[in-house]
Design an enzyme around this catalytic site. Structure first.
Site, mmCIF file in Angstrom:
data_model
loop_
_atom_site.group_PDB
_atom_site.id
_atom_site.type_symbol
_atom_site.label_atom_id
_atom_site.label_comp_id
_atom_site.label_asym_id
_atom_site.label_seq_id
_atom_site.Cartn_x
_atom_site.Cartn_y
_atom_site.Cartn_z
ATOM 1 N N HIS A 94 6.327 13.463 0.684
ATOM 2 C CA HIS A 94 6.126 12.382 1.658
ATOM 3 C C HIS A 94 6.304 12.835 3.110
ATOM 4 C CE1 HIS A 94 6.418 7.716 1.876
ATOM 5 N NE2 HIS A 94 5.826 8.184 2.939
ATOM 6 N N TYR B 284 8.336 3.019 -1.107
ATOM 7 C CA TYR B 284 7.794 1.695 -0.793
ATOM 8 C C TYR B 284 8.405 0.575 -1.654
ATOM 9 C CZ TYR B 284 4.087 4.279 1.681
ATOM 10 O OH TYR B 284 3.381 5.119 2.504
HETATM 11 N N1 LIG Z 1 2.433 9.199 4.372
HETATM 12 C C1 LIG Z 1 3.105 8.470 5.247
HETATM 13 O O1 LIG Z 1 4.122 8.882 5.796
HETATM 14 C C2 LIG Z 1 2.597 7.092 5.603
HETATM 15 C C3 LIG Z 1 3.075 6.479 6.769
HETATM 16 C C4 LIG Z 1 2.578 5.211 7.099
HETATM 17 C C5 LIG Z 1 1.644 4.606 6.264
HETATM 18 N N2 LIG Z 1 1.211 5.226 5.114
HETATM 19 C C6 LIG Z 1 0.236 4.576 4.199
HETATM 20 O O2 LIG Z 1 -0.917 4.187 4.937
HETATM 21 C C7 LIG Z 1 -1.149 2.803 4.772
HETATM 22 C C8 LIG Z 1 -1.817 2.208 5.984
HETATM 23 O O3 LIG Z 1 -1.073 2.416 7.147
HETATM 24 P P1 LIG Z 1 -0.304 1.259 7.914
HETATM 25 O O4 LIG Z 1 0.030 0.174 6.950
HETATM 26 O O5 LIG Z 1 0.782 1.920 8.680
HETATM 27 O O6 LIG Z 1 -1.347 0.756 9.021
HETATM 28 P P2 LIG Z 1 -2.849 0.201 9.051
HETATM 29 O O7 LIG Z 1 -3.449 0.169 7.709
HETATM 30 O O8 LIG Z 1 -3.543 0.955 10.135
HETATM 31 O O9 LIG Z 1 -2.655 -1.273 9.618
HETATM 32 C C9 LIG Z 1 -2.057 -2.297 8.881
HETATM 33 C C10 LIG Z 1 -1.919 -3.500 9.797
HETATM 34 O O10 LIG Z 1 -3.216 -3.892 10.259
HETATM 35 C C11 LIG Z 1 -3.488 -5.241 9.913
HETATM 36 N N3 LIG Z 1 -4.897 -5.289 9.458
HETATM 37 C C12 LIG Z 1 -5.388 -4.879 8.271
HETATM 38 N N4 LIG Z 1 -6.731 -5.031 8.230
HETATM 39 C C13 LIG Z 1 -7.090 -5.543 9.429
HETATM 40 C C14 LIG Z 1 -8.331 -5.923 9.992
HETATM 41 N N5 LIG Z 1 -9.471 -5.786 9.315
HETATM 42 N N6 LIG Z 1 -8.341 -6.406 11.266
HETATM 43 C C15 LIG Z 1 -7.199 -6.538 11.968
HETATM 44 N N7 LIG Z 1 -5.977 -6.212 11.483
HETATM 45 C C16 LIG Z 1 -5.921 -5.717 10.206
HETATM 46 C C17 LIG Z 1 -2.510 -5.599 8.828
HETATM 47 O O11 LIG Z 1 -2.119 -6.938 8.934
HETATM 48 P P3 LIG Z 1 -2.423 -8.025 7.761
HETATM 49 O O12 LIG Z 1 -1.571 -7.613 6.613
HETATM 50 O O13 LIG Z 1 -2.013 -9.306 8.403
HETATM 51 O O14 LIG Z 1 -3.889 -7.931 7.474
HETATM 52 C C18 LIG Z 1 -1.318 -4.692 9.115
HETATM 53 O O15 LIG Z 1 -0.466 -5.312 10.055
HETATM 54 C C19 LIG Z 1 0.258 2.255 4.461
HETATM 55 O O16 LIG Z 1 0.223 0.965 3.936
HETATM 56 C C20 LIG Z 1 0.762 3.309 3.535
HETATM 57 O O17 LIG Z 1 0.211 3.153 2.231
HETATM 58 C C21 LIG Z 1 1.666 6.471 4.798
#
Ligand SMILES: NC(=O)c1ccc[n+]([C@@H]2O[C@H](COP(=O)([O-])OP(=O)(O)OC[C@H]3O[C@@H](n4cnc5c(N)ncnc54)[C@H](OP(=O)(O)O)[C@@H]3O)[C@@H](O)[C@H]2O)c1
Length: 274
Positions: free
Chosen positions: A105, A47
């Site tokens: 990961h 990241y």
């Molecule tokens: N292990 C892996 O391979 C892997 C893969 C993917 C992700 N991850 C981890 O999981 C975390 C979360 O997953 P993600 O970032 O893919 O997706 P997520 O948390 O499901 O969604 C994030 C998106 O949703 C928006 N959002 C956040 N809160 C909201 C709300 N209350 N209402 C409406 N929209 C909202 C955010 O925009 P705004 O910023 O504009 O609020 C952002 O665009 C990552 O940040 C990472 O740490 C791990």
């Protein structure tokens, strides 16, 4: 504090995801989250924000021992000596002596899993990580990992939200005593546009995003929603003051689709990031 207890690990059910938060935005959001009561932060060497996450932890004034910090080793570093070096490099960037959870990961078919797991356990024994686990492991890989790991694996971090049917992999996690940490738990923001989640949310005076998160934590699955907006930090944490009925849980469960996956990636050794 609502936690998931797995094999001696107490993992706060809500954490802050940090994928693609970088620089000052990352430091500011993580610090505000900790000040608001978040006690779990998810980062990864990939990241490119471990430095800022560490800075935010120190700036928050919250005691280190009260925060659960996860980082992840990228698959190009799964050879044993590389894994140990990568773990040390993550800790140096975070300026921490240990993380709470260190994950593999993504699977890397090019390095024998037994070797990688041996190195991961060694890193834990050296005190660099309190707990260890995997991410993006399939049913077959979970079974192999549990068989090969010299020490307990506490979790599999996988994509989970109402629009993806993950019943097979979650059943395998449960069968082998692995906790589940859901990434993309609000479907990368897509939950807010869903009519079913919206209708159920209105009945509880909650947003569709909160319903998506609640549906997961009510199954004892930890969630790590990511936001760059300070006002959404509180929204995403406020999911313990309502309860979905069995009928609502089942209705949300029926939203799962076979093509609902949002993160589709397979490590092939090509230097997407290295
Ligand atoms: N292990 C892996 O391979 C892997 C893969 C993917 C992700 N991850 C981890 O999981 C975390 C979360 O997953 P993600 O970032 O893919 O997706 P997520 O948390 O499901 O969604 C994030 C998106 O949703 C928006 N959002 C956040 N809160 C909201 C709300 N209350 N209402 C409406 N929209 C909202 C955010 O925009 P705004 O910023 O504009 O609020 C952002 O665009 C990552 O940040 C990472 O740490 C791990």
């Amino acid at each position: 504090m609502h936690v998931m207890s797995v094999k001696g690990a107490r993992i706060p059910l809500v954490g802050l995801g940090t994928w693609d938060l970088r620089g000052r935005v990352c430091a500011r959001v993580v610090e505000r989250a900790l000040r608001l009561g978040y006690r779990h932060v998810d980062t990864a060497e990939m990241y490119d924000n471990e430095r800022e996450v560490g800075e935010a932890v120190r700036a928050s004034g919250v005691a280190r021992n009260d925060i659960f910090i996860t980082t992840k080793v990228w698959p190009s570093h799964f050879a044993p000596h590389e894994l140990e070096r990568a773990a040390n490099a993550s800790l140096a960037r975070l300026q921490l002596s240990e993380v709470d959870l260190l994950l593999l990961h993504w699977p890397n078919p090019q390095v024998p899993l037994a070797d990688t797991l041996g190195a991961l356990c060694k890193v834990r024994q050296m005190g660099l990580a309190r707990h260890i686990g995997v991410s993006n492991f399939t049913v077959a890989l979970i079974e192999e990992a549990v068989r090969l790991a010299p020490e307990p694996l506490v979790c599999n971090q996988i994509e989970m939200h109402p629009f993806l049917d993950q019943s097979k992999v979650s059943a395998a996690c449960r069968a082998h005593g692995l906790g589940i940490i859901a990434y993309s738990p609000i479907a990368k923001g897509g939950a807010k546009n869903d009519v079913v989640l919206d209708r159920i949310g209105k009945a509880h005076r909650k947003s569709a995003a909160q319903v998506s998160l609640r549906w997961l934590v009510q199954q004892d699955i930890a969630v790590i929603p990511r936001t760059s907006r300070i006002e959404r930090l509180a929204e995403n944490g406020a999911i313990f003051d309502f309860e979905l009925s069995a009928a609502e849980m089942a209705e949300i469960g029926r939203l799962g689709r076979r093509n609902g996956r949002l993160v589709d990636y397979a490590y092939s050794g090509s230097p997407k990031w290295d």
